[in-house]
Scaffold this motif. Sequence first.
Motif, mmCIF file in Angstrom:
data_model
loop_
_atom_site.group_PDB
_atom_site.id
_atom_site.type_symbol
_atom_site.label_atom_id
_atom_site.label_comp_id
_atom_site.label_asym_id
_atom_site.label_seq_id
_atom_site.Cartn_x
_atom_site.Cartn_y
_atom_site.Cartn_z
ATOM 1 N N GLY A 173 0.861 -1.185 0.000
ATOM 2 C CA GLY A 173 0.000 0.000 0.000
ATOM 3 C C GLY A 173 0.893 1.229 0.000
ATOM 4 N N ALA A 174 0.720 2.080 -1.014
ATOM 5 C CA ALA A 174 1.568 3.286 -1.116
ATOM 6 C C ALA A 174 0.708 4.540 -0.954
ATOM 7 C CB ALA A 174 2.313 3.289 -2.440
ATOM 8 N N GLY A 175 -0.218 4.504 0.015
ATOM 9 C CA GLY A 175 -1.046 5.683 0.302
ATOM 10 C C GLY A 175 -0.383 6.538 1.364
ATOM 11 N N TYR A 176 -1.178 7.301 2.096
ATOM 12 C CA TYR A 176 -0.626 8.196 3.115
ATOM 13 C C TYR A 176 0.273 7.427 4.074
ATOM 14 C CZ TYR A 176 -3.575 12.061 1.673
ATOM 15 O OH TYR A 176 -4.138 13.076 0.960
ATOM 16 N N VAL A 177 -0.227 6.301 4.576
ATOM 17 C CA VAL A 177 0.529 5.568 5.591
ATOM 18 C C VAL A 177 1.654 4.749 4.960
ATOM 19 C CG1 VAL A 177 0.339 3.724 7.308
ATOM 20 C CG2 VAL A 177 -1.345 5.555 7.258
ATOM 21 N N GLY A 178 1.336 4.034 3.883
ATOM 22 C CA GLY A 178 2.335 3.157 3.264
ATOM 23 C C GLY A 178 3.497 3.933 2.678
ATOM 24 N N LEU A 179 3.181 4.990 1.935
ATOM 25 C CA LEU A 179 4.252 5.746 1.291
ATOM 26 C C LEU A 179 5.120 6.435 2.344
ATOM 27 C CD1 LEU A 179 5.547 6.552 -1.355
ATOM 28 C CD2 LEU A 179 4.015 8.530 -1.446
ATOM 29 N N THR A 180 4.469 6.984 3.362
ATOM 30 C CA THR A 180 5.237 7.639 4.438
ATOM 31 C C THR A 180 6.127 6.609 5.135
ATOM 32 O OG1 THR A 180 3.413 9.178 4.749
ATOM 33 C CG2 THR A 180 5.009 9.029 6.547
ATOM 34 N N SER A 181 5.556 5.441 5.444
ATOM 35 C CA SER A 181 6.345 4.400 6.119
ATOM 36 C C SER A 181 7.526 3.985 5.249
ATOM 37 C CB SER A 181 5.481 3.154 6.404
ATOM 38 O OG SER A 181 4.341 3.501 7.138
ATOM 39 N N ALA A 182 7.259 3.759 3.962
ATOM 40 C CA ALA A 182 8.315 3.297 3.054
ATOM 41 C C ALA A 182 9.436 4.337 2.990
ATOM 42 C CB ALA A 182 7.734 3.035 1.667
ATOM 43 N N ALA A 183 9.039 5.602 2.804
ATOM 44 C CA ALA A 183 10.052 6.654 2.657
ATOM 45 C C ALA A 183 10.830 6.845 3.960
ATOM 46 C CB ALA A 183 9.378 7.956 2.234
ATOM 47 N N CYS A 184 10.121 6.801 5.082
ATOM 48 C CA CYS A 184 10.804 7.036 6.370
ATOM 49 C C CYS A 184 11.688 5.846 6.757
ATOM 50 C CB CYS A 184 9.791 7.345 7.459
ATOM 51 S SG CYS A 184 8.990 8.938 7.236
ATOM 52 N N PHE A 185 11.226 4.633 6.522
ATOM 53 C CA PHE A 185 12.090 3.482 6.830
ATOM 54 C C PHE A 185 13.357 3.521 5.958
ATOM 55 C CE2 PHE A 185 8.353 0.938 8.700
ATOM 56 C CZ PHE A 185 8.831 1.087 9.988
ATOM 57 N N THR A 186 13.215 4.003 4.720
ATOM 58 C CA THR A 186 14.407 4.140 3.876
ATOM 59 C C THR A 186 15.357 5.159 4.503
ATOM 60 O OG1 THR A 186 12.983 3.760 1.969
ATOM 61 C CG2 THR A 186 15.204 4.531 1.516
ATOM 62 N N GLN A 187 14.762 6.273 4.914
ATOM 63 C CA GLN A 187 15.559 7.341 5.556
ATOM 64 C C GLN A 187 16.266 6.823 6.805
ATOM 65 O OE1 GLN A 187 16.183 10.600 5.378
ATOM 66 N NE2 GLN A 187 16.401 11.265 7.495
ATOM 67 N N LEU A 188 15.621 5.860 7.489
ATOM 68 C CA LEU A 188 16.216 5.298 8.716
ATOM 69 C C LEU A 188 17.282 4.235 8.400
ATOM 70 C CD1 LEU A 188 12.906 5.112 10.808
ATOM 71 C CD2 LEU A 188 14.922 6.472 11.405
ATOM 72 N N GLY A 189 17.535 4.050 7.104
ATOM 73 C CA GLY A 189 18.661 3.189 6.727
ATOM 74 C C GLY A 189 18.289 1.807 6.211
ATOM 75 N N HIS A 190 16.999 1.530 6.070
ATOM 76 C CA HIS A 190 16.594 0.194 5.611
ATOM 77 C C HIS A 190 16.463 0.147 4.086
ATOM 78 C CE1 HIS A 190 16.093 -0.485 9.830
ATOM 79 N NE2 HIS A 190 15.164 0.459 9.922
ATOM 80 N N GLN A 191 16.389 -1.116 3.588
ATOM 81 C CA GLN A 191 16.142 -1.359 2.156
ATOM 82 C C GLN A 191 14.653 -1.607 2.029
ATOM 83 O OE1 GLN A 191 18.486 -2.143 -0.258
ATOM 84 N NE2 GLN A 191 20.360 -2.616 0.889
ATOM 85 N N VAL A 192 13.955 -0.807 1.259
ATOM 86 C CA VAL A 192 12.491 -0.917 1.265
ATOM 87 C C VAL A 192 11.936 -1.186 -0.131
ATOM 88 C CG1 VAL A 192 10.338 0.252 1.858
ATOM 89 C CG2 VAL A 192 12.390 0.673 3.240
ATOM 90 N N VAL A 193 11.030 -2.158 -0.188
ATOM 91 C CA VAL A 193 10.263 -2.352 -1.420
ATOM 92 C C VAL A 193 8.799 -2.079 -1.079
ATOM 93 C CG1 VAL A 193 10.216 -4.879 -1.084
ATOM 94 C CG2 VAL A 193 9.625 -3.928 -3.298
ATOM 95 N N CYS A 194 8.194 -1.196 -1.879
ATOM 96 C CA CYS A 194 6.814 -0.794 -1.605
ATOM 97 C C CYS A 194 5.921 -1.278 -2.753
ATOM 98 C CB CYS A 194 6.766 0.735 -1.473
ATOM 99 S SG CYS A 194 5.144 1.369 -1.057
ATOM 100 N N VAL A 195 4.906 -2.063 -2.397
ATOM 101 C CA VAL A 195 4.034 -2.684 -3.404
ATOM 102 C C VAL A 195 2.683 -1.986 -3.407
ATOM 103 C CG1 VAL A 195 2.942 -4.862 -4.135
ATOM 104 C CG2 VAL A 195 5.091 -4.908 -2.837
ATOM 105 N N ASP A 196 2.199 -1.639 -4.584
ATOM 106 C CA ASP A 196 0.842 -1.101 -4.687
ATOM 107 C C ASP A 196 0.245 -1.642 -5.971
ATOM 108 O OD1 ASP A 196 -0.601 1.583 -3.229
ATOM 109 O OD2 ASP A 196 -1.415 0.957 -5.170
ATOM 110 N N ASN A 197 -1.055 -1.896 -5.977
ATOM 111 C CA ASN A 197 -1.662 -2.457 -7.185
ATOM 112 C C ASN A 197 -2.132 -1.382 -8.154
ATOM 113 O OD1 ASN A 197 -3.897 -1.520 -5.897
ATOM 114 N ND2 ASN A 197 -5.065 -3.435 -5.960
ATOM 115 N N ASP A 198 -1.852 -0.125 -7.831
ATOM 116 C CA ASP A 198 -2.226 0.971 -8.723
ATOM 117 C C ASP A 198 -1.016 1.269 -9.623
ATOM 118 O OD1 ASP A 198 -2.619 3.473 -9.871
ATOM 119 O OD2 ASP A 198 -3.734 4.244 -8.149
ATOM 120 N N GLN A 199 -1.119 0.744 -10.859
ATOM 121 C CA GLN A 199 0.006 0.836 -11.809
ATOM 122 C C GLN A 199 0.463 2.278 -12.029
ATOM 123 O OE1 GLN A 199 0.962 -2.073 -13.994
ATOM 124 N NE2 GLN A 199 2.698 -0.793 -14.584
ATOM 125 N N SER A 200 -0.504 3.178 -12.225
ATOM 126 C CA SER A 200 -0.088 4.548 -12.560
ATOM 127 C C SER A 200 0.571 5.218 -11.360
ATOM 128 C CB SER A 200 -1.269 5.370 -13.095
ATOM 129 O OG SER A 200 -2.257 5.434 -12.108
#
Length: 436
Positions: free
Chosen positions: A9-36
């Motif tokens: 999920g790359a919405g408000y929560v998913g995208l924020t989590s993905a971006a912040c976990f990356t910032q915290l030094g992790h390797q992140v893959v974010c999956v969303d079913n919305d192609q565009s």
Amino acid sequence: MGERVGVIGAGYVGLTSAACFTQLGHQVVCVDNDQSKVEALRRGEVTIVEPGLTELVRDGLGCGRLRFTTTPDELSDVDFVFLCLPTPEGKDGAADVRVLEEVVATLPGLLRPGCVVVTKSTVPVGTGARLTELLGRPDLPVVSNPEFLREGHAVEDFLTPDRIVLGAVPEHRASAERVAALYGETNAPVWFTDPASAELTKYASNAFLALKVSYVNVLAELCEHYGADIRDVGRLMGLDSRIGPAFLVPGPGWGGSCLPKDTAALLRTADHAGVDFGILRDAMKANARQRAAVVRKIRLAITGVSDGSLSGIRIGLLGLAFKAGTGDLRESPALAVARELARSGAVLTAYDPGVEAVEPDIVQVVDDPYLVAKDAAALVVLTEWPEFRELDWERLAAATERAVVVDARNLLDPATVGEAGFTHTGLGTDPNRRTG
Ligand SMILES: NC(=O)C1=CN([C@@H]2O[C@H](COP(=O)(O)OP(=O)(O)OC[C@H]3O[C@@H](n4cnc5c(N)ncnc54)[C@H](O)[C@@H]3O)[C@@H](O)[C@H]2O)C=CC1
Ligand SMILES: O=C(O)[C@H]1O[C@H](OP(=O)(O)OP(=O)(O)OC[C@H]2O[C@@H](n3ccc(=O)[nH]c3=O)[C@H](O)[C@@H]2O)[C@H](O)[C@@H](O)[C@@H]1O
């Protein structure tokens, strides 16, 4: 070396989590079913209004530690997977967890042994146990980690939260501790509890905020009746450290994608348990009444009577989003007021710094606040963007047909707009009285 983290999920929560976990030094893959959406994110384009988020996403893409995909198979090598999927209001107010369950049902075939499945979506009490059952793999621990971020402050709230809540059964306590470690050094209390308590804490917090706003909205009505001023009453109540100053500003009602649905869901959960949570029901009723009360106030300010006709009357709206700092229109009380005004025949023009368009048959959205004043019989502040205070109110007054402003957020200084020539009406305030 960071951990391998998956986010679904790359919405408000998913995208924020993905971006912040990356910032915290992790390797992140974010999956969303919305192609565009995924394609836009890969180009570093973030379509939601969230300070700092675009920069974090671009940094993450740039350093190669953040990637976006529509292919859940890419979760096969992660050690944590965060579920950030929608849980909208379903039948009878209960949370609809079908998307979450459908996605979870696909995970046993994808995840490596030991991968921790973390629920960040807001889910009804008992969901953790249900997901464990659905996964059917004892080697996949389930941890509840509810998210408390506010829209418009998502990055800041994620990186410096008030608390981090982790719910797990005793056998999965170590997994919960590993989830806590993902957040790195933090000043926030990190609290380990059972899954049901974690799940309930999330609903309890949102519903309490809703109660607080409904309380102050009703109080504002009472202030009007007795000539008291809600700005003073709210401020003075808030000085009591047990009450606190936040969420004591009246407005057109609480909205957004979460408070309404989560309050309804908690009420349903209580009903299901046979627990009478009538105060929640009352808060919801008060919230519905509040929108109507604002519309009556607008009618009164324009026509002199609270049921006066608005047919063909031009009204300029300042704000459409459900609150300042976001372009989110989901369950926006401002939009609900606009709809009601349009239904009554008013001709509406609106400006909101976060909103480009809404249904054109209701309101014409313009990109210049001074255009909304043109020939308007009234201006109405519906969203509390601070920049509205800084507008040139004399210029606005000159553009209107009548210099009337209904401030449904108590945002403006009545004296300033009064000096600019406006007749000002707030909520629960006496226009002839100055606070201080
Ligand atoms: N918006 C907020 O401020 C907060 C929301 N929450 C909770 O977090 C959860 C998510 O909320 P938001 O991020 O606001 O939702 P959202 O609607 O912004 O994002 C959900 C994302 O999930 C994607 N999605 C839907 N079905 C999918 C599937 N089958 N596979 C992959 N991706 C899929 C959508 O395309 C969308 O990008 C909800 O439970 C909400 O209650 C919790 C705290 C704050
Ligand atoms: O679960 C969620 O999605 C989130 O819901 C809310 O965050 P948010 O939806 O961003 O909105 P709030 O800032 O809580 O505002 C909710 C509504 O109350 C209204 N409000 C708030 C405060 C106030 O004094 N008066 C008032 O009318 C706002 O205008 C808005 O319509 C919670 O504040 C977050 O902690 C939670 O994570």
